[in-house]
Design an enzyme around this catalytic site. Structure first.
Site, PDB file in Angstrom:
ATOM      1  N   THR A 128       0.860  -1.182   0.000  1.00  0.00           N
ATOM      2  CA  THR A 128       0.000   0.000   0.000  1.00  0.00           C
ATOM      3  C   THR A 128       0.895   1.230   0.000  1.00  0.00           C
ATOM      4  OG1 THR A 128      -2.089   0.883   0.830  1.00  0.00           O
ATOM      5  CG2 THR A 128      -0.447   0.349   2.498  1.00  0.00           C
ATOM      6  N   CYS A 148      -3.682   8.019   7.039  1.00  0.00           N
ATOM      7  CA  CYS A 148      -4.297   6.689   6.999  1.00  0.00           C
ATOM      8  C   CYS A 148      -3.390   5.692   7.724  1.00  0.00           C
ATOM      9  CB  CYS A 148      -4.459   6.231   5.555  1.00  0.00           C
ATOM     10  SG  CYS A 148      -5.485   7.322   4.552  1.00  0.00           S
ATOM     11  N   HIS A 168      -6.040  -0.892   4.507  1.00  0.00           N
ATOM     12  CA  HIS A 168      -5.653   0.525   4.471  1.00  0.00           C
ATOM     13  C   HIS A 168      -6.880   1.373   4.825  1.00  0.00           C
ATOM     14  CE1 HIS A 168      -3.547   3.920   1.963  1.00  0.00           C
ATOM     15  NE2 HIS A 168      -4.459   4.462   2.744  1.00  0.00           N
TER      16      HIS A 168
END
Lengths: 161, 280
Positions: free
Chosen positions: A24, A30, A47
């Site tokens: 990711t 995040c 995520h």
């Protein structure tokens, strides 16, 4: 060369393929959560963007992977479905950066970190390693064969979680 | 410290802003501008016209038939979208390359800019700002100074980054200390050279310090917040990352509460994905 499965923003992937890595890119506030069952060599990466889910309109369909409260249980479900066992899970987290500020506003990163830590505490699961907070963006790469998790940020040496 | 006259030289070396883009920026916010006069302006530039038509025919819009002319494009998409396309196409040319100074791969600065522009437009609407189009343009251009700053930064970037982290200070503060100027200041110089409207220049110059901007414009606050949100959601992957101050008053000035912004997040992200996919 490993196959690469890209986990987007508000996205999740669980894999049992030994020749695969889950990636990711560029986590800001995040959080990327990796879980791994070392016995069966199953790995998952989620995520999330925000801790708590909400609907803008009552009939809105939400993407559960966007939110910690909906996404994390799904990550577990998917791992267990593949045969992983909770007691064996190795949990690592990365992300949760924030802008610098004098007042506690707009601290999504910090709130994400708090939420995820509480969640695992309530599940009686230890987070074995973390790279959270600060102001750097982070890319997470998880090798399904070994469970090894690498963090990359621009301008600094990569780090193994 | 670097010599500011070197910056001026670099600015002069850049190709000038296409006249069409400048003109479009000026007429875009005027409600009396007709679709016809807009088309007349865009048509003057073949490259831009071709770019707009390509975007119109991209799968994102899924229009019922092939768009062959700008007048068709206006019918399907409206004036505002047409303006966005002209600007986004131009900025892709300017900001599409990689950055050695900020350690960004090719396309990343542009992706950040389009994200910021898209968010700025939505935030401006939510805050009842009358100039959503100016917010879009400002968002798109806010980091244009990085294109020039890039080469001045290349040798010092690690020092700046380490210092910012060690002293827990904002990246642009250290930029100013080590280089002598910030990417925001350079961006303002460049866009002044191009003759952009003052409101856009100010939004660029003060996007990390909106309180210091001349009073009256909300756009600088809109861009400040949009820039922060883009970085928070992962659309700012350079070495500076999130290392900038967030204004304690920005949300109050716009009368937006934090929760309202988060509740916009899912839709915002969707819009951003569409915009970057369409243009990428």
């Amino acid at each position: 060369m490993n196959k690469r499965i890209i986990v987007g923003i508000a996205d999740m992937s669980v894999s049992t393929s030994q020749d695969t890595e889950l990636v990711t890119y560029a986590l800001g506030s995040c959080i990327g959560i990796t879980v791994y069952d070392p016995l069966l060599r199953i790995g998952g990466l989620l995520h999330i963007m925000l801790p708590h889910s909400f609907k803008s309109k009552p009939d809105e369909e939400v993407n559960p992977y966007m939110f910690g409260d909906l996404g994390l249980p799904l990550l577990f479900d998917e791992m267990l479905k593949h045969g992983a066992m909770k007691v064996r899970l190795v949990v690592k987290i990365a992300g949760g950066a924030d802008r610098m500020q004098k007042k506690q506003v707009f601290n999504v990163g910090e709130r994400n970190i708090t939420f995820v830590k509480e969640f695992f505490h309530n599940c009686n699961l230890k987070i074995v390693s973390e790279a959270v907070g600060g102001t750097r963006s982070r890319t997470v790469i998880m090798d399904i064969n070994t469970g090894k998790v690498i963090i990359k940020s621009p301008g600094i040496r990569e780090l193994e979680l | 410290m670097k010599d500011i006259t070197e910056v001026v030289k670099s600015i002069k070396k850049l190709p000038p802003m296409p006249a069409v883009v400048n003109k479009i920026l000026r007429i875009a916010n005027d409600p009396s501008t007709s679709a016809k006069s807009m088309i007349k302006v865009i048509e003057l530039d073949q490259n831009i016209t071709a770019n707009v038509l390509k975007l119109c025919n991209s799968s994102y819009y899924a229009l019922p038939k092939k768009v062959a002319s700008l007048s068709d494009a206006v019918v399907y998409l409206g004036n505002q979208t047409l303006v966005d396309m002209v600007l986004a196409g131009f900025s892709a040319d300017m900001m599409g390359g990689e950055s050695n100074g900020y350690l960004m791969k090719s396309g990343q600065l542009w992706e950040h800019s389009v994200t910021c522009a898209t968010l700025a437009k939505e935030i401006a609407k939510a805050a009842n700002c009358s100039d959503a189009q100016i917010a879009y343009s400002s968002g798109l251009m806010h980091d244009i100074g990085k294109v020039i700053m890039d080469k001045f930064l290349a040798e010092e970037v690690e020092e700046i980054s380490k210092k910012a982290e060690k002293e827990d200070r904002a990246f642009d503060e250290i930029e100013k200390e080590v280089i002598g100027f910030t990417h925001a200041e350079i961006g303002a110089m460049l866009t002044r050279e191009w003759g952009l409207p003052e409101e856009i220049i100010n939004a660029i110059k003060y996007h990390h310090a909106p309180e210091e901007a001349p009073e009256g414009s909300k756009v600088v606050y809109v861009v400040h917040i949009a820039d922060a949100l883009s970085a928070m959601f992962g659309f700012s992957s350079g070495i500076d990352g999130l290392a900038y101050d967030f204004s304690a008053t920005a949300l109050d000035v716009l009368g937006i509460d934090e929760k309202q912004l988060y509740s916009m997040a899912p839709a915002l992200i969707e819009t951003v994905f569409n915009a970057t996919n369409m243009l990428g």
